[in-house]
Design a protein around this motif. Structure first.
Motif, PDB file in Angstrom:
ATOM      1  N   ALA A 119       0.848  -1.195   0.000  1.00 57.73           N
ATOM      2  CA  ALA A 119       0.000   0.000   0.000  1.00 57.73           C
ATOM      3  C   ALA A 119       0.876   1.234   0.000  1.00 57.73           C
ATOM      4  O   ALA A 119       2.036   1.189   0.409  1.00 57.73           O
ATOM      5  CB  ALA A 119      -0.910  -0.006   1.231  1.00 57.73           C
ATOM      6  N   GLY A 120       0.300   2.324  -0.472  1.00 51.22           N
ATOM      7  CA  GLY A 120       1.007   3.597  -0.460  1.00 51.22           C
ATOM      8  C   GLY A 120       2.332   3.519  -1.198  1.00 51.22           C
ATOM      9  O   GLY A 120       2.407   2.984  -2.299  1.00 51.22           O
ATOM     10  N   ALA A 121       3.387   4.022  -0.571  1.00 50.11           N
ATOM     11  CA  ALA A 121       4.704   4.056  -1.207  1.00 50.11           C
ATOM     12  C   ALA A 121       5.290   2.675  -1.425  1.00 50.11           C
ATOM     13  O   ALA A 121       6.189   2.506  -2.256  1.00 50.11           O
ATOM     14  CB  ALA A 121       5.662   4.899  -0.358  1.00 50.11           C
ATOM     15  N   SER A 122       4.806   1.665  -0.723  1.00 50.96           N
ATOM     16  CA  SER A 122       5.362   0.309  -0.869  1.00 50.96           C
ATOM     17  C   SER A 122       4.475  -0.596  -1.736  1.00 50.96           C
ATOM     18  O   SER A 122       4.663  -1.801  -1.757  1.00 50.96           O
ATOM     19  CB  SER A 122       5.572  -0.331   0.498  1.00 50.96           C
ATOM     20  N   ARG A 123       3.547  -0.012  -2.463  1.00 49.40           N
ATOM     21  CA  ARG A 123       2.665  -0.827  -3.305  1.00 49.40           C
ATOM     22  C   ARG A 123       3.387  -1.243  -4.585  1.00 49.40           C
ATOM     23  O   ARG A 123       4.310  -0.570  -5.054  1.00 49.40           O
ATOM     24  CB  ARG A 123       1.383  -0.080  -3.630  1.00 49.40           C
ATOM     25  N   ALA A 124       2.928  -2.354  -5.150  1.00 49.92           N
ATOM     26  CA  ALA A 124       3.476  -2.863  -6.405  1.00 49.92           C
ATOM     27  C   ALA A 124       2.364  -3.554  -7.186  1.00 49.92           C
ATOM     28  O   ALA A 124       1.456  -4.141  -6.606  1.00 49.92           O
ATOM     29  CB  ALA A 124       4.605  -3.844  -6.139  1.00 49.92           C
ATOM     30  N   VAL A 125       2.451  -3.472  -8.495  1.00 50.46           N
ATOM     31  CA  VAL A 125       1.518  -4.149  -9.392  1.00 50.46           C
ATOM     32  C   VAL A 125       2.320  -5.102 -10.253  1.00 50.46           C
ATOM     33  O   VAL A 125       3.343  -4.729 -10.821  1.00 50.46           O
ATOM     34  CB  VAL A 125       0.746  -3.145 -10.273  1.00 50.46           C
ATOM     35  N   THR A 126       1.837  -6.342 -10.353  1.00 50.51           N
ATOM     36  CA  THR A 126       2.516  -7.385 -11.114  1.00 50.51           C
ATOM     37  C   THR A 126       1.528  -8.071 -12.046  1.00 50.51           C
ATOM     38  O   THR A 126       0.398  -8.355 -11.637  1.00 50.51           O
ATOM     39  CB  THR A 126       3.104  -8.453 -10.164  1.00 50.51           C
ATOM     40  N   VAL A 127       1.967  -8.333 -13.294  1.00 48.48           N
ATOM     41  CA  VAL A 127       1.140  -9.157 -14.182  1.00 48.48           C
ATOM     42  C   VAL A 127       1.173 -10.570 -13.649  1.00 48.48           C
ATOM     43  O   VAL A 127       2.241 -11.160 -13.483  1.00 48.48           O
ATOM     44  CB  VAL A 127       1.662  -9.125 -15.641  1.00 48.48           C
ATOM     45  N   GLU A 128       0.009 -11.098 -13.332  1.00 45.47           N
ATOM     46  CA  GLU A 128      -0.097 -12.452 -12.790  1.00 45.47           C
ATOM     47  C   GLU A 128      -0.101 -13.468 -13.915  1.00 45.47           C
ATOM     48  O   GLU A 128       0.684 -14.401 -13.903  1.00 45.47           O
ATOM     49  CB  GLU A 128      -1.370 -12.576 -11.943  1.00 45.47           C
ATOM     50  N   HIS A 129      -1.007 -13.296 -14.876  1.00 46.93           N
ATOM     51  CA  HIS A 129      -1.047 -14.202 -16.019  1.00 46.93           C
ATOM     52  C   HIS A 129      -1.918 -13.656 -17.129  1.00 46.93           C
ATOM     53  O   HIS A 129      -2.626 -12.670 -16.957  1.00 46.93           O
ATOM     54  CB  HIS A 129      -1.523 -15.607 -15.611  1.00 46.93           C
ATOM     55  N   VAL A 130      -1.817 -14.302 -18.283  1.00 49.36           N
ATOM     56  CA  VAL A 130      -2.626 -13.986 -19.458  1.00 49.36           C
ATOM     57  C   VAL A 130      -3.205 -15.307 -19.936  1.00 49.36           C
ATOM     58  O   VAL A 130      -2.475 -16.277 -20.129  1.00 49.36           O
ATOM     59  CB  VAL A 130      -1.776 -13.354 -20.578  1.00 49.36           C
ATOM     60  N   THR A 131      -4.542 -15.354 -20.100  1.00 53.09           N
ATOM     61  CA  THR A 131      -5.184 -16.611 -20.481  1.00 53.09           C
ATOM     62  C   THR A 131      -6.256 -16.397 -21.538  1.00 53.09           C
ATOM     63  O   THR A 131      -6.800 -15.316 -21.676  1.00 53.09           O
ATOM     64  CB  THR A 131      -5.854 -17.307 -19.272  1.00 53.09           C
ATOM     65  N   GLY A 132      -6.533 -17.471 -22.257  1.00 52.31           N
ATOM     66  CA  GLY A 132      -7.680 -17.563 -23.143  1.00 52.31           C
ATOM     67  C   GLY A 132      -8.684 -18.465 -22.435  1.00 52.31           C
ATOM     68  O   GLY A 132      -8.558 -18.752 -21.256  1.00 52.31           O
ATOM     69  N   ARG A 133      -9.627 -18.959 -23.176  1.00 56.04           N
ATOM     70  CA  ARG A 133     -10.614 -19.816 -22.515  1.00 56.04           C
ATOM     71  C   ARG A 133     -10.195 -21.255 -22.465  1.00 56.04           C
ATOM     72  O   ARG A 133      -9.245 -21.720 -22.912  1.00 56.04           O
ATOM     73  CB  ARG A 133     -11.986 -19.702 -23.147  1.00 56.04           C
TER      74      ARG A 133
END
Length: 117
Positions: free
Chosen positions: A103-117
């Protein structure tokens, strides 16, 4: 929490744009890729994207569709996920999920995965 969710939404919009452009290198430099395992991140994401695109979800939109879901308080640090339906062809899309940790200054966003059906 609202600032963190807005941050996740902006990150998801940026990531979707990079995926549409097939800029796998910049996408993984910016957000990483959780399921790269022992593969170079950009190559892993590109391979997984191509597999997902070959089995695209039915989708009528021309723009990415982003839905944010929050997690209950937990010990893992996971705060929320952005589920992005990213158009890849006429009437089709892949699902890309990005997770928000910290959260805040220590937050990070990461791509978890990419999928089709």
């Amino acid at each position: 929490m609202d600032d963190d969710l807005a941050y996740l939404r902006r990150a998801a919009q940026e990531a979707a744009g990079l995926l549409i452009q097939h800029d796998f290198r910049r996408l993984t430099e910016r957000f990483g890729y959780a399921l790269a395992f022992d593969r170079p991140r950009a190559l892993a994401l590109e391979e997984d994207f191509r597999r997902a695109a070959a089995a695209a979800w039915p989708f009528e939109g021309a723009e990415p569709e982003i839905h944010i879901k929050t997690f209950a308080v937990n010990d893992t640090g996971l705060r929320a996920v952005a589920e992005c339906m990213v158009p890849v062809q006429e009437h089709g899309a892949v699902l890309m999920e990005l997770v928000l940790t910290g959260a805040g200054a220590s937050r990070a966003v990461t791509v978890e995965h990419v999928t089709g059906r």
